[in-house]
Design a protein around this motif. Sequence first.
Motif, PDB file in Angstrom:
ATOM      1  N   GLY A   1       0.806 -13.615  -1.548  1.00 38.17           N
ATOM      2  CA  GLY A   1      -0.314 -14.060  -2.005  1.00 38.17           C
ATOM      3  C   GLY A   1      -0.880 -12.196  -1.137  1.00 38.17           C
ATOM      4  O   GLY A   1      -2.437 -12.338  -1.227  1.00 38.17           O
ATOM      5  N   PHE A   2      -0.587 -11.815  -0.476  1.00 36.12           N
ATOM      6  CA  PHE A   2      -1.125 -10.578   0.125  1.00 36.12           C
ATOM      7  C   PHE A   2      -0.372  -9.148  -0.285  1.00 36.12           C
ATOM      8  O   PHE A   2       0.108  -9.211  -0.431  1.00 36.12           O
ATOM      9  CB  PHE A   2      -0.782 -10.659   1.856  1.00 36.12           C
ATOM     10  N   VAL A   3      -1.799  -8.339   0.410  1.00 37.28           N
ATOM     11  CA  VAL A   3      -1.825  -6.257  -0.001  1.00 37.28           C
ATOM     12  C   VAL A   3      -0.972  -6.020   1.292  1.00 37.28           C
ATOM     13  O   VAL A   3      -1.487  -6.350   1.853  1.00 37.28           O
ATOM     14  CB  VAL A   3      -2.524  -6.087  -0.391  1.00 37.28           C
TER      15      VAL A   3
ATOM     16  N   GLU B   1      -7.155   1.701   0.837  1.00 37.78           N
ATOM     17  CA  GLU B   1      -6.854   0.989   2.503  1.00 37.78           C
ATOM     18  C   GLU B   1      -7.815  -0.043   3.222  1.00 37.78           C
ATOM     19  O   GLU B   1      -7.201  -0.878   3.432  1.00 37.78           O
ATOM     20  CB  GLU B   1      -7.387   2.071   3.180  1.00 37.78           C
ATOM     21  N   LYS B   2      -8.577  -0.512   2.250  1.00 38.59           N
ATOM     22  CA  LYS B   2     -10.323  -1.377   2.258  1.00 38.59           C
ATOM     23  C   LYS B   2      -8.967  -2.831   1.764  1.00 38.59           C
ATOM     24  O   LYS B   2      -9.269  -3.489   2.522  1.00 38.59           O
ATOM     25  CB  LYS B   2     -10.947  -0.918   1.537  1.00 38.59           C
ATOM     26  N   ILE B   3      -7.971  -2.741   0.773  1.00 33.55           N
ATOM     27  CA  ILE B   3      -7.783  -4.312  -0.415  1.00 33.55           C
ATOM     28  C   ILE B   3      -6.925  -4.801   0.823  1.00 33.55           C
ATOM     29  O   ILE B   3      -6.137  -5.205  -0.005  1.00 33.55           O
ATOM     30  CB  ILE B   3      -7.876  -4.499  -1.176  1.00 33.55           C
ATOM     31  N   ALA B   4      -6.365  -3.597   1.997  1.00 35.94           N
ATOM     32  CA  ALA B   4      -5.040  -3.831   2.802  1.00 35.94           C
ATOM     33  C   ALA B   4      -4.634  -4.398   3.482  1.00 35.94           C
ATOM     34  O   ALA B   4      -5.298  -4.668   4.641  1.00 35.94           O
ATOM     35  CB  ALA B   4      -4.016  -2.748   2.338  1.00 35.94           C
ATOM     36  N   ASP B   5      -4.104  -5.766   3.489  1.00 41.86           N
ATOM     37  CA  ASP B   5      -4.422  -7.121   4.436  1.00 41.86           C
ATOM     38  C   ASP B   5      -3.390  -6.328   5.085  1.00 41.86           C
ATOM     39  O   ASP B   5      -3.785  -6.935   6.779  1.00 41.86           O
ATOM     40  CB  ASP B   5      -3.395  -8.952   4.321  1.00 41.86           C
TER      41      ASP B   5
ATOM     42  N   GLU C   1      -6.626  -5.686  10.318  1.00 43.56           N
ATOM     43  CA  GLU C   1      -7.283  -6.393  12.081  1.00 43.56           C
ATOM     44  C   GLU C   1      -7.069  -5.693  13.053  1.00 43.56           C
ATOM     45  O   GLU C   1      -7.527  -5.197  13.386  1.00 43.56           O
ATOM     46  CB  GLU C   1      -7.827  -7.496  11.362  1.00 43.56           C
TER      47      GLU C   1
ATOM     48  N   ILE D   1     -12.244  -5.955  -0.908  1.00 46.22           N
ATOM     49  CA  ILE D   1     -11.689  -5.993   0.211  1.00 46.22           C
ATOM     50  C   ILE D   1     -10.222  -6.979   0.611  1.00 46.22           C
ATOM     51  O   ILE D   1     -10.622  -7.459  -0.351  1.00 46.22           O
ATOM     52  CB  ILE D   1     -12.920  -6.256   1.404  1.00 46.22           C
ATOM     53  N   SER D   2     -10.386  -7.051   1.823  1.00 47.21           N
ATOM     54  CA  SER D   2      -8.882  -7.849   2.191  1.00 47.21           C
ATOM     55  C   SER D   2      -8.990  -9.301   2.128  1.00 47.21           C
ATOM     56  O   SER D   2      -9.900  -9.693   2.517  1.00 47.21           O
ATOM     57  CB  SER D   2      -7.834  -6.719   2.936  1.00 47.21           C
ATOM     58  N   VAL D   3      -7.723 -10.006   1.506  1.00 49.38           N
ATOM     59  CA  VAL D   3      -8.039 -11.361   1.776  1.00 49.38           C
ATOM     60  C   VAL D   3      -7.979 -11.716   3.457  1.00 49.38           C
ATOM     61  O   VAL D   3      -8.836 -12.857   3.198  1.00 49.38           O
ATOM     62  CB  VAL D   3      -7.024 -11.899   0.690  1.00 49.38           C
TER      63      VAL D   3
ATOM     64  N   THR E   1      -9.559  -9.687   5.730  1.00 52.52           N
ATOM     65  CA  THR E   1     -10.842  -9.710   6.378  1.00 52.52           C
ATOM     66  C   THR E   1     -11.342 -11.212   5.965  1.00 52.52           C
ATOM     67  O   THR E   1     -12.297 -11.513   6.552  1.00 52.52           O
ATOM     68  CB  THR E   1     -11.560  -8.656   5.789  1.00 52.52           C
TER      69      THR E   1
END
Lengths: 289, 124
Positions: free
Chosen positions: A30-32, A195-199, A216, B48-50, B52
Amino acid sequence: MNEYILEIEGLHKKRNGFELKDVSLRIPYGFVMGMIGANGAGKTTIIKLILNLLRRDSGSIRLFGRDILENEVEIKERIGFVLDRPPYYDDISLRANARIVSMFYRKWNQHYFDQLLEEFDLSPRKKFGKLSQGQKMKFGLAVALSHDADLILMDEPTAGLDPVFRRELLERLGNLLLDDKKSVLFSTHITSDLEKIADYITFVHDGEVVFSATREEVGERWCVVKGGRELLTAETTALFRGHRMSQFGFEALCDDTQAVRSRFGDDVVIERASLEDIMFYLNKGVHHA
Amino acid sequence: MKIVISNASDDPIYEQIARQIRGHILSDELREGDALPSIRGLARELQISVITTKRAFDELEREGFIDTVTGKGSFVAMQNKDLLREKKMKQVENILAEAVREARMLGIGREDLMNMLAVLCEEE
């Protein structure tokens, strides 16, 4: 069910004077994950090893909890990939190319594929070899998205794409991720929009993983420090992972924001490091060390 | 519900989302029991990322603004006393801000304004 869609541990590969050393990373369902690094850092090699297009020397790669060496056909059906050099035939039409590819996937969705071609403004009658670089990428993406894959692997998917399509790609990936069982791994040498959508961010440098962490965590740990030249001594340089001197001061990269803050206090400016900053200083560090 | 993300801002994105949703709850635009968008839906819309997005929701949940029910999503929580207090404080702040604006338009200086406030406080 296992928690990770992809688990790589202790991966080694020697190839034409290049060496991939002890690469480990994990992507939960479920993640990038964005895999970032300079040209020649080893990103493409890692993606090819995942797809078993290259034989690994040692280490383990588990997809959907299983080793690809033992379940290759079954596992590959669940992977959609977009490679730097697309494996399609130049002399036949897109439709014919798709017919060949579709035979390998039980869940091929012709209707969805046709729809994507139309949305990407690609004519099914056109020969693959006649497409521009960006159009080839779009075609590859349409194939990757048309068989209900659970894991999408993309090697430099934004290379040759204009900003309009990059946004479109973002939208597609966002839709895909509404399903919390699907994941994406893409490599890039930095495009801020992706880059923004990468978890998760995995940073590859010179065949090794420098870090693999959530976006983060990376933002909290890595910083750029700026201050007067007199502050840069042998002792403080040890805190940094690379620096740049100018006539008026220094700028340095550090992977421990708190340490820098307690050492320098208000004498320096501390900013969040962008991924580009990290890439720049780490590369510099190696060349000049 | 409006959420606007600034990439130029120094505030982390999760903080921007949390602040704006908090604002919507405090201003009653979102009421007790209202459903919030799903984490993945919001991530898609904002591109944006999940993780976040999830962090913003975790923050709001820890502060007691929202409740998350597994499998059902997140909802605006029953409002507790601290929350109400904060809400009222915000109202007071808004009214004061308006008073300051009015005063500025009339050319009433800071000192005079302070005096007026002091007098009002005395009268109570």
